[in-house]
Design a protein around this motif. Structure first.
Motif, PDB file in Angstrom:
ATOM      1  N   THR A   3       0.950  -1.331   0.316  1.00 10.58           N
ATOM      2  CA  THR A   3       0.005  -0.288   0.480  1.00 10.58           C
ATOM      3  C   THR A   3       0.731   1.147  -0.337  1.00 10.58           C
ATOM      4  N   GLU A   4       0.391   2.376  -0.165  1.00  6.24           N
ATOM      5  CA  GLU A   4       1.316   3.895  -0.437  1.00  6.24           C
ATOM      6  C   GLU A   4       2.092   4.495   1.123  1.00  6.24           C
ATOM      7  N   THR A   5       1.164   3.219   2.381  1.00  2.00           N
ATOM      8  CA  THR A   5       1.603   4.030   3.724  1.00  2.00           C
ATOM      9  C   THR A   5       2.864   2.153   3.822  1.00  2.00           C
ATOM     10  N   ASN A   6       2.573   1.709   3.143  1.00  3.53           N
ATOM     11  CA  ASN A   6       3.604   0.084   3.368  1.00  3.53           C
ATOM     12  C   ASN A   6       3.920  -0.364   2.283  1.00  3.53           C
ATOM     13  N   PRO A   7       5.205   0.244   1.148  1.00  3.59           N
ATOM     14  CA  PRO A   7       5.367   0.064   0.078  1.00  3.59           C
ATOM     15  C   PRO A   7       6.798  -1.247   0.442  1.00  3.59           C
ATOM     16  N   THR A   8       6.320  -2.133  -1.072  1.00  6.57           N
ATOM     17  CA  THR A   8       6.899  -3.498  -0.971  1.00  6.57           C
ATOM     18  C   THR A   8       8.467  -2.763  -1.360  1.00  6.57           C
ATOM     19  N   PRO A   9       9.827  -2.722   0.099  1.00  4.36           N
ATOM     20  CA  PRO A   9      10.682  -2.755  -0.828  1.00  4.36           C
ATOM     21  C   PRO A   9      11.634  -3.322  -1.635  1.00  4.36           C
ATOM     22  N   GLN A  91      16.713  -4.050  12.939  1.00  7.34           N
ATOM     23  CA  GLN A  91      15.625  -4.003  11.392  1.00  7.34           C
ATOM     24  C   GLN A  91      15.756  -2.642  10.702  1.00  7.34           C
ATOM     25  N   TRP A  92      14.746  -2.883   9.820  1.00  5.56           N
ATOM     26  CA  TRP A  92      15.096  -1.591   9.172  1.00  5.56           C
ATOM     27  C   TRP A  92      13.277  -0.947   8.529  1.00  5.56           C
ATOM     28  N   SER A  93      13.164  -0.021   8.433  1.00  2.90           N
ATOM     29  CA  SER A  93      11.876   0.517   8.636  1.00  2.90           C
ATOM     30  C   SER A  93      11.898   1.746   6.905  1.00  2.90           C
ATOM     31  N   TRP A  94      10.620   2.529   7.101  1.00  6.68           N
ATOM     32  CA  TRP A  94      10.558   2.851   6.073  1.00  6.68           C
ATOM     33  C   TRP A  94      10.887   4.668   6.741  1.00  6.68           C
ATOM     34  N   PRO A  95      11.610   5.503   6.170  1.00  9.93           N
ATOM     35  CA  PRO A  95      11.811   7.175   6.871  1.00  9.93           C
ATOM     36  C   PRO A  95      10.469   7.626   7.192  1.00  9.93           C
ATOM     37  N   PRO A  96      10.061   8.258   7.420  1.00 13.64           N
ATOM     38  CA  PRO A  96       9.029   9.173   8.483  1.00 13.64           C
ATOM     39  C   PRO A  96       8.634  10.091   6.946  1.00 13.64           C
ATOM     40  N   ARG A  97       7.372   9.664   6.504  1.00 12.88           N
ATOM     41  CA  ARG A  97       7.061  10.964   5.918  1.00 12.88           C
ATOM     42  C   ARG A  97       6.748  12.447   6.321  1.00 12.88           C
ATOM     43  N   ARG A  98       7.175  13.666   5.277  1.00 14.55           N
ATOM     44  CA  ARG A  98       7.216  14.952   6.513  1.00 14.55           C
ATOM     45  C   ARG A  98       5.660  15.325   6.358  1.00 14.55           C
TER      46      ARG A  98
END
Length: 98
Positions: A3-9, A91-98
């Motif tokens: 999804t847009e908030t949880n994209p596939t790496p 672990q890795w995570s997506w950078p926060p969107r501002r």
């Protein structure tokens, strides 16, 4: 599925990576070595610090497990292999969107 908030790496995406105790030990060990006559110059690293990383490999069937090149503060990077997404150390995570 993504999804847009949880994209596939995918290869080339930038993520955030949180260092584990093992990562810190390996980075410090690698820093003692010299590459082509040039020593490693970087800021100290500590458990739980977060650094930018680029996805260099994804694994089929394990969409949230990737290999990363972690960009440290200096002339040294760290290869973090088979890392999963999440909030914990190592672990890795997506950078926060501002």
């Amino acid at each position: 599925m993504s999804t847009e908030t949880n994209p596939t790496p995918t290869i080339g995406r930038i993520v955030h990576y949180k260092l584990s105790g093992h990562d810190v030990s390996m980075i410090n060990l690698e820093s003692r070595q010299s590459y082509g006559g040039q020593g490693v110059v970087r800021s100290p690293v500590e458990l739980g610090e977060t650094y930018p990383a680029i996805v260099v490999r994804t694994f089929e069937g394990a969409e949230r497990v990737v290999n990363l090149q972690v960009f440290l503060d200096g002339n040294h990077s760290y290869w973090a292999t088979s890392r999963s997404e999440g909030p914990d150390h190592g672990q890795w995570s997506w950078p926060p969107r501002r």
